[in-house]
Design a protein around this motif. Structure first.
Motif, PDB file in Angstrom:
ATOM      1  N   VAL A 249       0.817  -1.218   0.000  1.00  0.00           N
ATOM      2  CA  VAL A 249       0.000   0.000   0.000  1.00  0.00           C
ATOM      3  C   VAL A 249       0.846   1.261   0.000  1.00  0.00           C
ATOM      4  O   VAL A 249       0.339   2.353  -0.224  1.00  0.00           O
ATOM      5  CB  VAL A 249      -0.997   0.050   1.187  1.00  0.00           C
ATOM      6  N   ASP A 250       2.139   1.127   0.301  1.00  0.00           N
ATOM      7  CA  ASP A 250       2.911   2.362   0.456  1.00  0.00           C
ATOM      8  C   ASP A 250       4.298   2.325  -0.198  1.00  0.00           C
ATOM      9  O   ASP A 250       4.512   2.903  -1.263  1.00  0.00           O
ATOM     10  CB  ASP A 250       3.040   2.690   1.952  1.00  0.00           C
ATOM     11  N   SER A 251       5.236   1.579   0.414  1.00  0.00           N
ATOM     12  CA  SER A 251       6.643   1.826   0.066  1.00  0.00           C
ATOM     13  C   SER A 251       7.061   1.395  -1.334  1.00  0.00           C
ATOM     14  O   SER A 251       8.052   1.901  -1.854  1.00  0.00           O
ATOM     15  CB  SER A 251       7.563   1.173   1.111  1.00  0.00           C
ATOM     16  N   SER A 252       6.315   0.478  -1.956  1.00  0.00           N
ATOM     17  CA  SER A 252       6.740   0.017  -3.289  1.00  0.00           C
ATOM     18  C   SER A 252       6.399   1.020  -4.389  1.00  0.00           C
ATOM     19  O   SER A 252       6.904   0.918  -5.503  1.00  0.00           O
ATOM     20  CB  SER A 252       6.073  -1.327  -3.613  1.00  0.00           C
ATOM     21  N   ILE A 253       5.523   1.982  -4.059  1.00  0.00           N
ATOM     22  CA  ILE A 253       5.049   2.926  -5.078  1.00  0.00           C
ATOM     23  C   ILE A 253       5.636   4.311  -4.813  1.00  0.00           C
ATOM     24  O   ILE A 253       5.589   4.796  -3.679  1.00  0.00           O
ATOM     25  CB  ILE A 253       3.496   3.019  -5.035  1.00  0.00           C
ATOM     26  N   GLY A 254       6.203   4.919  -5.827  1.00  0.00           N
ATOM     27  CA  GLY A 254       6.655   6.300  -5.655  1.00  0.00           C
ATOM     28  C   GLY A 254       8.150   6.492  -5.749  1.00  0.00           C
ATOM     29  O   GLY A 254       8.638   7.618  -5.739  1.00  0.00           O
ATOM     30  N   GLY A 255       8.917   5.379  -5.820  1.00  0.00           N
ATOM     31  CA  GLY A 255      10.326   5.517  -6.165  1.00  0.00           C
ATOM     32  C   GLY A 255      11.273   5.895  -5.048  1.00  0.00           C
ATOM     33  O   GLY A 255      12.451   6.151  -5.305  1.00  0.00           O
ATOM     34  N   LYS A 256      10.804   5.937  -3.795  1.00  0.00           N
ATOM     35  CA  LYS A 256      11.760   6.234  -2.720  1.00  0.00           C
ATOM     36  C   LYS A 256      12.562   4.974  -2.432  1.00  0.00           C
ATOM     37  O   LYS A 256      12.002   3.903  -2.201  1.00  0.00           O
ATOM     38  CB  LYS A 256      11.035   6.665  -1.447  1.00  0.00           C
ATOM     39  N   THR A 257      13.896   5.117  -2.451  1.00  0.00           N
ATOM     40  CA  THR A 257      14.770   3.980  -2.139  1.00  0.00           C
ATOM     41  C   THR A 257      15.847   4.479  -1.188  1.00  0.00           C
ATOM     42  O   THR A 257      16.115   5.676  -1.128  1.00  0.00           O
ATOM     43  CB  THR A 257      15.461   3.445  -3.413  1.00  0.00           C
TER      44      THR A 257
ATOM     45  N   GLU B 199       2.317  17.991  -1.544  1.00  0.00           N
ATOM     46  CA  GLU B 199       1.260  17.060  -1.124  1.00  0.00           C
ATOM     47  C   GLU B 199       1.809  15.740  -0.574  1.00  0.00           C
ATOM     48  O   GLU B 199       1.257  15.163   0.362  1.00  0.00           O
ATOM     49  CB  GLU B 199       0.344  16.790  -2.331  1.00  0.00           C
ATOM     50  N   ARG B 200       2.906  15.241  -1.165  1.00  0.00           N
ATOM     51  CA  ARG B 200       3.437  13.935  -0.739  1.00  0.00           C
ATOM     52  C   ARG B 200       3.848  13.944   0.739  1.00  0.00           C
ATOM     53  O   ARG B 200       3.856  12.907   1.392  1.00  0.00           O
ATOM     54  CB  ARG B 200       4.612  13.534  -1.643  1.00  0.00           C
ATOM     55  N   MET B 201       4.192  15.149   1.224  1.00  0.00           N
ATOM     56  CA  MET B 201       4.606  15.236   2.632  1.00  0.00           C
ATOM     57  C   MET B 201       3.469  14.841   3.582  1.00  0.00           C
ATOM     58  O   MET B 201       3.704  14.489   4.729  1.00  0.00           O
ATOM     59  CB  MET B 201       5.095  16.649   2.953  1.00  0.00           C
ATOM     60  N   MET B 202       2.213  14.922   3.069  1.00  0.00           N
ATOM     61  CA  MET B 202       1.060  14.507   3.907  1.00  0.00           C
ATOM     62  C   MET B 202       1.171  13.034   4.299  1.00  0.00           C
ATOM     63  O   MET B 202       0.618  12.608   5.307  1.00  0.00           O
ATOM     64  CB  MET B 202      -0.265  14.666   3.157  1.00  0.00           C
ATOM     65  N   LEU B 203       1.871  12.260   3.434  1.00  0.00           N
ATOM     66  CA  LEU B 203       2.028  10.825   3.734  1.00  0.00           C
ATOM     67  C   LEU B 203       2.887  10.613   4.977  1.00  0.00           C
ATOM     68  O   LEU B 203       3.000   9.506   5.479  1.00  0.00           O
ATOM     69  CB  LEU B 203       2.664  10.092   2.545  1.00  0.00           C
ATOM     70  N   ASN B 204       3.488  11.702   5.442  1.00  0.00           N
ATOM     71  CA  ASN B 204       4.307  11.596   6.660  1.00  0.00           C
ATOM     72  C   ASN B 204       3.487  11.799   7.926  1.00  0.00           C
ATOM     73  O   ASN B 204       4.059  11.973   9.002  1.00  0.00           O
ATOM     74  CB  ASN B 204       5.449  12.619   6.616  1.00  0.00           C
TER      75      ASN B 204
ATOM     76  N   ILE C  57      -4.863   6.025  -3.825  1.00  0.00           N
ATOM     77  CA  ILE C  57      -4.441   7.277  -3.163  1.00  0.00           C
ATOM     78  C   ILE C  57      -2.942   7.499  -3.402  1.00  0.00           C
ATOM     79  O   ILE C  57      -2.513   8.579  -3.793  1.00  0.00           O
ATOM     80  CB  ILE C  57      -4.727   7.229  -1.642  1.00  0.00           C
ATOM     81  N   LYS C  58      -2.153   6.443  -3.181  1.00  0.00           N
ATOM     82  CA  LYS C  58      -0.695   6.620  -3.270  1.00  0.00           C
ATOM     83  C   LYS C  58      -0.260   6.989  -4.687  1.00  0.00           C
ATOM     84  O   LYS C  58       0.573   7.874  -4.876  1.00  0.00           O
ATOM     85  CB  LYS C  58       0.013   5.349  -2.794  1.00  0.00           C
ATOM     86  N   THR C  59      -0.814   6.305  -5.695  1.00  0.00           N
ATOM     87  CA  THR C  59      -0.395   6.635  -7.070  1.00  0.00           C
ATOM     88  C   THR C  59      -0.792   8.079  -7.413  1.00  0.00           C
ATOM     89  O   THR C  59      -0.042   8.790  -8.071  1.00  0.00           O
ATOM     90  CB  THR C  59      -1.007   5.674  -8.121  1.00  0.00           C
TER      91      THR C  59
HETATM   92  N1  GLY Z   1       6.149   6.510   2.308  1.00  0.00           N
HETATM   93  C1  GLY Z   1       6.027   7.902   2.066  1.00  0.00           C
HETATM   94  C2  GLY Z   1       6.280   8.297   0.647  1.00  0.00           C
HETATM   95  O1  GLY Z   1       6.366   7.464  -0.225  1.00  0.00           O
HETATM   96  O2  GLY Z   1       6.407   9.451   0.391  1.00  0.00           O
END
Ligand code: GLY
Length: 352
Positions: free
Chosen positions: A136-144, A232-237, A218-220
């Motif tokens: 639901v979260d960490s695999s999407i969005g490219g943060k590594t 907006e992405r900072m809201m995920l924090n 939501i995440k995508t």
């Molecule tokens: N897990 C938070 C983000 O992808 O920005």
């Protein structure tokens, strides 16, 4: 279920959701790269369960496969494991036209994603998340990234996946505590962006397929609108400022999800105290979290948590973009000095 599409400045990628997709990852992989080597990075727990199935599917699609398993757990997001992974890439002859497959939870996704981002200045990665949290979260969005002795995720890169393949049926083997960990992030989505999702969890409804699909939507959406985490992405924090600090102060004895749960309780109590969050919200949220088997308080010394909060990479300037709930389903960012936040954290007595 139709693919969800995540967009970023340089392109887009599909987030494919469906039961049984693990046995068909080769089909997706074949459309992503010209090379013939697929390198599967996993951990020992997930590898024992799913590596064979992943490998069979990739080989059936014509790939030559190689793999590397790290011990399960946050400690594997380390420079030492990263070096070992590079060593295995070298042994496999991995080139920029080949593919890294990250098969596992958030730790594997971050570590393998970062290794892929940096090996030969960038190799494509396909994320195949196997925990609720990663799906639901960490695999999407490219943060590594990886952790350093002085902080979590201190070294990292945005490296957008070539595809994310998400098979909800693998969640069936997840231990209860790991499910609860993922539920912390699910509750977070409900809090910041989806009142219906929150109410559904609150009422005890738990169709996992529906929940995963809703969170992925939501995440995508969020990462497509704010790829680099500047708005907006900072809201995920939400819950993560205090959460990361608690996680670090506990020397990772508390899981990420447990820490975020405590962090969300703290953020909501602080929001109520400042008059930003309506009264009664914290009680409602805490009851949902407790019902999921998550903690909402910590006895860790307040000073240690505050120190961890001040040293987090996001607040070297002494300020933090704190996420408050304006109501369930809507969040807002408020910049505030760490010192002020520390005083408020003491007042609400969630930690200490
Ligand atoms: N897990 C938070 C983000 O992808 O920005």
């Amino acid at each position: 279920m139709p693919d969800r599409i995540a967009r970023y400045k340089g392109g887009e990628y599909p987030v494919r959701i469906g039961k049984g997709l693990l046995d068909r990852i080769g089909e997706t992989a074949a459309g992503l790269v010209a090379g013939r080597t697929a390198f599967v990075a996993t951990d020992e727990t997930v590898g024992a369960l799913y590596l064979d199935r992943a490998t069979v599917s990739l080989e059936r699609a014509g790939f030559r496969t190689a793999s590397f398993s790290v011990p399960a757990g946050e400690a594997s997001k380390s420079p030492e494991r990263l070096l070992e992974l590079y060593g295995s890439f070298h042994a496999a002859g991995l080139t920029r036209s080949d593919l890294v497959v990250a098969l596992g939870g958030g730790v594997v996704g971050d570590l393998a994603g970062y290794a892929a981002a940096t090996w030969m200045r960038g190799v494509p990665v396909m994320q195949v998340p196997t925990t609720l949290l990663a799906q639901v979260d960490s695999s999407i969005g490219g943060k590594t990234g990886i952790d350093l002795p002085f902080g979590k995720n201190l070294v990292g890169a945005f490296h957008q996946p070539a595809a994310v393949v998400l098979d909800p049926s693998v969640l069936g083997t997840l231990p209860r505590a790991r499910m609860a960990e993922g539920m912390a992030e699910v509750v977070k989505y409900g809090c910041i962006a989806d009142e219906d999702l929150f109410v559904a969890i609150e009422s005890g409804f738990l169709d996992l397929d529906w929940v995963v699909e809703r969170c992925v939507r939501i995440k995508t959406g969020v990462v497509s609108r704010d790829e680099k985490d500047t708005g907006e992405r900072m809201m995920l924090n939400f819950g993560h400022t205090v959460g990361h600090a608690v996680e670090k102060a506990s020397a990772f004895a508390l899981s990420h999800g447990e820490s975020v749960s405590i962090g969300m309780a703290a953020a909501t109590r602080i929001g109520e105290r400042l008059g930003v969050t309506p009264h009664g919200t914290a009680e409602r949220l805490e009851s949902v979290l407790v019902h999921q088997g998550l903690p909402i308080r910590s006895t860790l010394p307040l000073d240690t948590v505050v120190e961890a909060m001040a040293s987090d990479k996001k607040r070297l300037s002494g300020k933090v973009h704190f996420v408050f709930l304006e109501r369930i389903g809507e969040a807002a960012l408020h910049p505030m000095p760490v010192s002020e936040l520390a005083a408020l954290l003491k007042e609400v007595a969630v930690v200490g």
